[in-house]
Design a protein around this motif. Structure first.
Motif, PDB file in Angstrom:
ATOM      1  N   PRO A 198     -40.531  19.416 -24.479  1.00 37.16           N
ATOM      2  CA  PRO A 198     -39.237  19.658 -24.242  1.00 37.16           C
ATOM      3  C   PRO A 198     -38.370  19.649 -25.145  1.00 37.16           C
ATOM      4  CG  PRO A 198     -40.386  18.177 -22.765  1.00 37.16           C
ATOM      5  CD  PRO A 198     -40.959  18.254 -24.303  1.00 37.16           C
ATOM      6  N   VAL A 199     -36.833  20.419 -25.485  1.00 35.85           N
ATOM      7  CA  VAL A 199     -36.007  20.166 -26.542  1.00 35.85           C
ATOM      8  C   VAL A 199     -35.156  20.076 -25.651  1.00 35.85           C
ATOM      9  CG1 VAL A 199     -35.492  21.800 -28.632  1.00 35.85           C
ATOM     10  CG2 VAL A 199     -37.668  21.644 -28.247  1.00 35.85           C
ATOM     11  N   PHE A 200     -33.800  19.250 -26.390  1.00 36.04           N
ATOM     12  CA  PHE A 200     -32.703  19.116 -25.358  1.00 36.04           C
ATOM     13  C   PHE A 200     -31.541  19.629 -26.368  1.00 36.04           C
ATOM     14  CE2 PHE A 200     -36.000  15.991 -23.069  1.00 36.04           C
ATOM     15  CZ  PHE A 200     -35.097  16.206 -22.231  1.00 36.04           C
ATOM     16  N   PRO A 201     -31.040  20.606 -26.601  1.00 38.84           N
ATOM     17  CA  PRO A 201     -30.705  21.079 -27.063  1.00 38.84           C
ATOM     18  C   PRO A 201     -28.950  20.478 -27.694  1.00 38.84           C
ATOM     19  CG  PRO A 201     -30.320  22.411 -25.095  1.00 38.84           C
ATOM     20  CD  PRO A 201     -31.132  21.375 -25.059  1.00 38.84           C
ATOM     21  N   CYS A 202     -28.955  20.174 -29.222  1.00 36.86           N
ATOM     22  CA  CYS A 202     -27.399  19.998 -28.985  1.00 36.86           C
ATOM     23  C   CYS A 202     -26.491  20.752 -30.457  1.00 36.86           C
ATOM     24  CB  CYS A 202     -27.535  18.610 -30.375  1.00 36.86           C
ATOM     25  SG  CYS A 202     -28.914  16.761 -29.749  1.00 36.86           S
ATOM     26  N   ALA A 203     -25.601  20.411 -30.233  1.00 32.62           N
ATOM     27  CA  ALA A 203     -24.436  21.379 -31.531  1.00 32.62           C
ATOM     28  C   ALA A 203     -24.409  21.105 -32.522  1.00 32.62           C
ATOM     29  CB  ALA A 203     -23.345  21.103 -30.669  1.00 32.62           C
ATOM     30  N   GLY A 204     -24.588  21.781 -33.218  1.00 27.88           N
ATOM     31  CA  GLY A 204     -24.393  21.349 -35.349  1.00 27.88           C
ATOM     32  C   GLY A 204     -23.090  21.364 -35.614  1.00 27.88           C
ATOM     33  N   ALA A 205     -23.117  21.452 -37.531  1.00 28.83           N
ATOM     34  CA  ALA A 205     -22.629  21.406 -37.654  1.00 28.83           C
ATOM     35  C   ALA A 205     -22.018  22.676 -38.624  1.00 28.83           C
ATOM     36  CB  ALA A 205     -22.105  20.110 -38.259  1.00 28.83           C
ATOM     37  N   PRO A 206     -21.029  22.504 -39.808  1.00 26.35           N
ATOM     38  CA  PRO A 206     -20.999  24.171 -40.156  1.00 26.35           C
ATOM     39  C   PRO A 206     -21.990  24.246 -41.039  1.00 26.35           C
ATOM     40  CG  PRO A 206     -18.934  22.633 -40.528  1.00 26.35           C
ATOM     41  CD  PRO A 206     -19.853  22.156 -39.824  1.00 26.35           C
TER      42      PRO A 206
END
Length: 401
Positions: free
Chosen positions: A50-58
Motif C-alpha cells: 500500500p502506498v499512501f500518496p503525499c504531496a511534494g515540494a519543488p
C-alpha cells in the motif's frame, strides 16, 4: 507479526535502502506500507505494498546551479525539506490513521514522519541514509547548527508535539545508520541510540537494454571505470562529465569507462571502443565488474562502490557530499578532486592514483568487509522487529528527551 509504515522523500537515494529493508520485513511476514510520492516509489517498492500518496515540494534539481556550502544547505532546508515536511504531513497523518502501524520508519530528512509520529503518539525509527548528519552540522559551523535547530523547532510547532525536546532527525528510540564506523568516523554527542547496519542493497528495476557485451568483452583487459553524478545533479554536471571523458580517452590504452548521463548533457546515448554513455545503468551489477568509480560523493554511490571493494575519485558538489568525500579520503579509499575546477589532467591523475596504488583498493575492501559484517537489510529488519515487539509489550508513551 507487526505493521511498519515507511516515510520517505522523493529521492531515489533515500528510497532504495528503505526498500531493501521493507522487502526483508515483507519476506518475514510483516505488513509494510509507504507514505511518499507514488511516481518515485513505483518500481522501487513491492508492487502490492500500500502506498499512501503525499504531496511534494519543488524539484530539488531546480535550485540555482552556483549554490555551494552554507548557501546550498540553507536552500536545501528552507526551499526543499521544510516545504516537503508541510506538504507531506497530511498524507502521513492519513497513512498513520488508516494503516495503523506499530512502528514508523522515517527517513532522516523527511521530518514530517517524525513530527506526525510524535504528535499522534506512535513510535518511530529514523532511517539515516546519509551518515553525514551524525558528525554534527554538514559543514561544521555552529551558527548553521543553531539556524537549523530554529527551523526544526518551527516545524515542530506546526506539525509535531511542541513540548518535545529531542532532535526529530534522530529518533529517541533508534536510528538505523546505513554505514559503519569504519567509514562514518566519530559520532557527535546527542544522536540517541544508533545501530550501524551497513548499506542495505536490495533488488533494483531491471534495465533490459544495457549493452553488457560492451562491458564483458573477453579481448579487453583495460580497467573499467564507472562515472556517475547521481540522479539529483543532472543540470550541473556537463563540464565535469566532459572532463572525465577526456581523462579516460587520454588513457585509452589502460582505461575505458561507462558514463552515466541521465540529463543527456553529453548528447544522445552512444558508445565507442573507449567510452559508453548511457542515461541509466544497472549500477549494482556494474560495480561487481568495475575497477574504480568517479562520482559526486553521494552516500549511496559511495557505499555501493565500497561494498564491492571499489576505490573512488570523489568530486563533491554540495549538501552532505563534502562530508562523505572526507569520509572516503580519511579512510584511505579514494582521492578527492574539486568538482568546479578539476580538468581532465586532475581527474586523470586521480584515476592513476586509485587504479595504480593498491592501498586504495585495499582500503575499499576493508570497508566493504565491515559493511558485510554489519548485516545490511537483514540486520536492520531484526532491529525493527525487536523494537516493534518491545513497543507492543511496553510502549514508551510520552517519551521526552
Amino acid at each position: 507479526m507487526s505493521r511498519f509504515l515507511f516515510v520517505v522523500p522523493p529521492l531515489a537515494g533515500h528510497v532504495n535502502p528503505a526498500a531493501a529493508v521493507a522487502a526483508e520485513l515483507g519476506g518475514r511476514g510483516h505488513d509494510v506500507a509507504w507514505a511518499g510520492q507514488p511516481a518515485v516509489l513505483a518500481g522501487r517498492v513491492a508492487p502490492d505494498a500500500p502506498v499512501f500518496p503525499c504531496a511534494g515540494a519543488p524539484e530539488l534539481d531546480a535550485r540555482p546551479r552556483d549554490l555551494r556550502g552554507v548557501a546550498a544547505l540553507k536552500f536545501l532546508w528552507d526551499d526543499f525539506f521544510a516545504p516537503l515536511a508541510y506538504a507531506m504531513a497530511p498524507g502521513v497523518t492519513t497513512a498513520v490513521m488508516e494503516f495503523g502501524p506499530d512502528l514508523l520508519v522515517v527517513d532522516q530528512q523527511t521530518v514530517a514522519g517524525a513530527l506526525v509520529a510524535e504528535r499522534l503518539g506512535v513510535p518511530y525509527v529514523t532511517s539515516s541514509t546519509t551518515s553525514a548528519e551524525l558528525s554534527g552540522s554538514l559543514i561544521g559551523i555552529p551558527k548553521v547548527d543553531s539556524w537549523l535547530t530554529d527551523l526544526l523547532d518551527g516545524l515542530r510547532l506546526r506539525l509535531g508535539d511542541p513540548s518535545a525536546r529531542y532532535d526529530p532527525r534522530f529518533s529517541p528510540r533508534l536510528t538505523l545508520v546505513f554505514s559503519t564506523s569504519e567509514l562514518a568516523g566519530p559520532v557527535a554527542h546527542g544522536r540517541g541510540p544508533l545501530r550501524f547496519v551497513g548499506p542495505a542493497l536490495g533488488s533494483r528495476a531491471e534495465i533490459t537494454d544495457f549493452p553488457w557485451d560492451w562491458v564483458e568483452r573477453d579481448d579487453d583487459s583495460r580497467s573499467l571505470v564507472l562515472v556517475s553524478l547521481g540522479t539529483a545533479n543532472t543540470t550541473v554536471g556537463a563540464r565535469f562529465l566532459a572532463r572525465c571523458v577526456d581523462a579516460v580517452r587520454a588513457r585509452s590504452r589502460a582505461v575505458r569507462a561507462v558514463v552515466v548521463d541521465p540529463g543527456g548533457l553529453l548528447g544522445p546515448p552512444r558508445g565507442d571502443d573507449d567510452v559508453l554513455i548511457r542515461p541509466v545503468v544497472p549500477q549494482l551489477a556494474l560495480l561487481a565488474r568495475t575497477d574504480a568509480v568517479v562520482c559526486h560523493a553521494g552516500h549511496n554511490t559511495v557505499t555501493e562502490a565500497l561494498w564491492h571493494g571499489v576505490p573512488l575519485v570523489v568530486a563533491p558538489i554540495r549538501d552532505d557530499q563534502p562530508v562523505v568525500a572526507a569520509q572516503v579520503t580519511d579512510a584511505g579509499a579514494g582521492v578527492r578532486v574539486r568538482f568546479g575546477r578539476a580538468d581532465a589532467r586532475a581527474v586523470g591523475s586521480a584515476l592513476d592514483d586509485v587504479l595504480g596504488r593498491p592501498r586504495f583498493a585495499a582500503a575499499a575492501r576493508r570497508i566493504g568487509h565491515s559493511f558485510r559484517a554489519a548485516g545490511g537489510a537483514p540486520a536492520a529488519a531484526v532491529h525493527l522487529e525487536e523494537l516493534a515487539d518491545e513497543e507492543q509489550e511496553n510502549p514508551w508513551h510520552g517519551l521526552q528527551i
